[in-house]
Design a protein around this motif. Structure first.
Motif, short mmCIF file in Angstrom:
data_model
loop_
_atom_site.label_atom_id
_atom_site.label_comp_id
_atom_site.label_asym_id
_atom_site.label_seq_id
_atom_site.Cartn_x
_atom_site.Cartn_y
_atom_site.Cartn_z
N GLU A 114 0.80 -1.08 -0.06
CA GLU A 114 0.14 -0.04 0.01
C GLU A 114 0.83 1.37 0.01
O GLU A 114 0.43 2.50 -0.05
CB GLU A 114 -0.88 0.03 1.22
N THR A 150 -10.09 -1.37 3.16
CA THR A 150 -8.75 -2.19 3.00
C THR A 150 -8.95 -3.47 3.76
O THR A 150 -8.59 -4.70 3.50
CB THR A 150 -7.38 -1.60 2.95
N ASP A 182 -9.25 -2.60 -4.84
CA ASP A 182 -8.87 -1.66 -3.75
C ASP A 182 -8.52 -0.51 -4.18
O ASP A 182 -7.36 -0.04 -4.71
CB ASP A 182 -7.79 -2.24 -2.75
N GLU A 183 -9.33 0.71 -4.26
CA GLU A 183 -9.17 2.08 -4.89
C GLU A 183 -8.44 1.86 -6.50
O GLU A 183 -7.30 2.50 -6.59
CB GLU A 183 -8.35 2.74 -4.10
MG MG Z 1 -7.38 1.56 2.06
#
Ligand code: MG
Ligand code: ATP
Lengths: 424, 234
Positions: A423, B49, B170-171
């Motif tokens: 991420e 998430t 996710d996005e």
């Molecule tokens: Mg997220």
């Protein structure tokens, strides 16, 4: 899958290049150093065998105990008979007599005076009085600087530097002064037939070589000899063989009451050569162990750093449904491939340098000017087949072990945390 | 349309923070039918998430259950979870997360290699997936040479190549401009309609929300609203 792994190795130079270089250098150093140690120590042992200890040496027990003093009064008697029986008892060995002796050399100026004097370390060998390979064994033909090998009674070879110091040359006369076996003074006039340089400073500066028949007369040692040396017929030293021969001989001749009784010693039992031989072996093993440890640590760390860089990749692969165990396995395959490439190139380089150094060596004669040690003046490497694997196997192992250790990180981390890296 | 592909019951997820714990998901009860095109929306830190990770078997619940395709996530072994992802779930991330050493083609092919598919099958499926997203011509490029929109298309192709039942995104449009975002969403909507693949998004992008049939609003780890909406048609 394997094909995929190889593609990655070939394309991602960051991943493969550093470990390949580290392994190559490590393997290269191990081989080059082992080859060099083997070569240098091997030469030293060979040299010692030729000039001093033989593969086995027979002396009287009393002589052996004081051999540094060259006590010829304790020499072996009945040398001829003993030598003959040795030749029949141990036909795989060549047997020769040698006498070491000390004394003084005096160079006369032709008018009854002296132009130079010096202590001499004498060696009596079978030059022309007996058929032997002693002249070749001591490499005399190559060592001769001027003149020739003695061919008749009354001739002597002396160290080239010794000759310069005394101010004599080939054809000049010198006088030997010493003591006979029985302790009487003796003088002998000798003609210099040649000068030699062995590259062993201790010898070149004070050596005199005379045929053993002359020396027997000179020192009153008829049918006596200081030493009987045995060399295996192929001139190669094998410690087990030498020990076995010695044990057999000693079992036959042992006589605890007679201090003049002969005793046979293998090279490894003389001049602390045994510890020397062990040192060569343990040195090589030590090198390899140090190498494996250092390489493993280095590769473990490069593996860790690489692993950190690759957490993203592992995260993706896990998300795609690859099992951790499978990722770990592919990491090890990669390590094997990279380890093999590095080890092969290190081995090639190491062997090439060893072969080069076997031919050319490093000339240390400059450093050895004042040395009294018996050492060859050109230090050469020696190629042995084991060099092909002593670097290769540790190189491969270090890489695989290093990666096994660093790869454990994949298991330690929770899938989700490993995945979190995605991420960022 | 009544078969549940995802079901959560009293799902709670807590993370250890310092001495205590932080509750990221609190008593989530949701179920999704096959073929849904749904979005989880909410502010940053609301747990979107975290929820997708649990549904995708990358993480497990602290309490309660999450059942995906009949499998209880918390009771799956590492191996079984990997198997579930490998065969049935496709992931699409905010950053495309392609493997940089491999070409576009190889990135997509990798998934099928993990399934031990034959070379012929792989080739056919990969080319087909690249065609769906309209990037056949990029097959031999490296990810570093792609634009953002192209990269995300590869990621979609990679998620779709194995024809999964469920895609978790996710996005997916966070790094794309409006034009590319619309194109990507249209592609996914089309795949949803043609292949009946279930799509579950996490987003706070209005453009994305406009394509959804259902929006689940998360706030502080709780479901604040769960609404069916009129989706924009492609
Ligand atoms: Mg997220
Ligand atoms: N591994 C973790 N350890 C501790 N806290 C975590 C962990 N993962 C997530 N959190 C916390 O849980 C909360 C929810 O995180 P999550 O990533 O699910 O939010 P999000 O809705 O996806 O936000 P964003 O829109 O920014 O992506 C956040 O407050 C986050 O800090």
């Amino acid at each position: 899958m394997i094909k995929f792994i190889f593609k990655a190795i070939l394309r991602d130079k960051n991943r493969s290049l550093l470990p390949i270089i580290v392994i190559s250098i490590g393997v290269f150093l191990t081989i080059a150093l082992s080859g060099y140690i083997k070569g240098v120590f091997g030469d030293m042992i060979d040299q010692t065998a030729r000039f001093n200890t033989g593969h086995v040496k027979i002396m009287s027990k009393a002589y052996a105990e004081n051999k540094d003093q060259i006590p010829n009064d304790l020499a072996l008697m009945d040398a001829r008979e003993l030598t003959t029986s040795l030749k029949t008892d141990f036909p795989t060995f060549t047997w020769v007599n040698r006498i070491r002796f000390g004394g003084l050399l005096d160079a006369t100026d032709g008018n009854g005076g002296s132009k130079g004097q010096g202590p001499a370390a004498g060696m009596a060998i079978e030059i022309y009085s007996e058929p032997s390979q002693e002249v070749e064994r001591l490499n005399i033909p190559n060592a001769i600087v001027t003149g020739a090998v003695p061919s008749k009674s009354g001739e002597a070879l002396i160290g080239h530097e010794f000759a310069n110091k005394l101010g004599v040359k080939v054809g000049d006369e010198i006088t030997y002064m010493g003591t006979t076996m029985n302790g009487a003074m003796t003088f002998e006039s000798l003609t210099i037939s040649g000068t030699v340089r062995f590259g062993i400073s201790a010898m070149d500066k004070g050596m005199i070589i005379i045929d053993i028949a002359d020396v027997r007369k000179m020192l009153d040692m008829q049918d006596a000899t200081g030493e009987i040396l045995g060399y295996s017929k192929d001139e190669l030293y094998f410690d087990e063989v030498a020990r076995k021969v010695s044990n057999t001989f000693n079992a036959k001749y042992i006589d605890n009451t007679d201090e003049y009784a002969p005793i046979m010693l293998p090279l490894s039992a003389q001049n602390s050569m045994g510890s020397y031989l062990e040192m060569v072996d343990s040195f090589s093993s030590l090198f390899i162990i140090i190498f494996i440890v250092i390489m493993s640590i280095v590769l473990w760390n490069t593996g860790l750093i690489g692993g950190l860089r690759r957490y993203q990749e592992f995260g993706i692969r896990i998300a795609l449904g690859e099992e951790k165990g499978h990722i770990y396995k592919t990491l090890i395959y990669e390590a094997i491939a990279i380890g093999t490439i590095g080890s092969v190139s290190g081995t090639i380089l190491g062997v090439l340098l060893t072969l080069f150094m076997q031919k050319h060596g490093i000339d240390i004669s400059g450093m050895m000017e004042n040395a009294t040690m018996m050492m060859p003046s050109v230090m050469k490497s020696k190629f042995t087949p084991e060099l092909l694997y002593i670097g290769f196997i540790p190189g491969l192992f270090a890489m695989v072990i290093g990666n096994m250790l660093s790869g454990i990180g994949i298991y330690k981390r929770e899938t989700a945390t490993l995945f979190k890296e995605l991420e960022i | 349309m009544s078969e549940k592909i995802i079901q959560t019951e009293n799902l709670v997820k807590r993370f250890p923070v310092g001495d205590g714990e932080f509750t990221a998901l609190d008593d989530i009860n949701l179920s999704f039918d096959k073929g849904e095109f749904a979005g989880i929306v909410g502010p940053s830190g609301s747990g979107k998430t975290t929820l997708l990770n649990i549904i995708g078997s990358l993480d497990s619940p602290s309490q309660g259950t999450a059942t995906v395709m009949g499998k209880r996530i918390s009771s799956l072994s590492h191996k079984e979870a990997a198997q579930l992802r490998n065969l049935h779930i496709g992931f699409i991330f905010q950053v495309y997360n392609l493997l940089p050493v491999y070409t576009v083609y190889e990135n997509v092919e990798f998934v099928l290699l993990l399934q031990n598919r034959s070379a012929a099958e792989r080739k056919k499926a990969v080319m087909e997936a690249l065609e769906w997203v309209g990037i056949e011509n990029l097959a031999h490029k490296k990810p570093s040479k792609l634009s953002g929109g192209e990269g995300q298309r590869v990621a979609i192709a990679r998620a779709m190549v194995k024809r999964p039942e469920l895609v978790l995104a996710d996005e997916p449009t966070a790094n794309l401009d409006a034009k590319n975002a619309h194109a990507i969403l249209q592609t996914m909507k089309k795949l949803n309609e043609e292949l009946k693949t279930t799509f579950l998004f996490s987003t706070h992008d209005e453009k994305v929300m406009a394509y959804m049939n259902r929006l689940i609003h998360l706030e502080d780890g709780k479901v604040a609203k769960d609404e069916l909406v009129q989706a924009k048609t492609v």
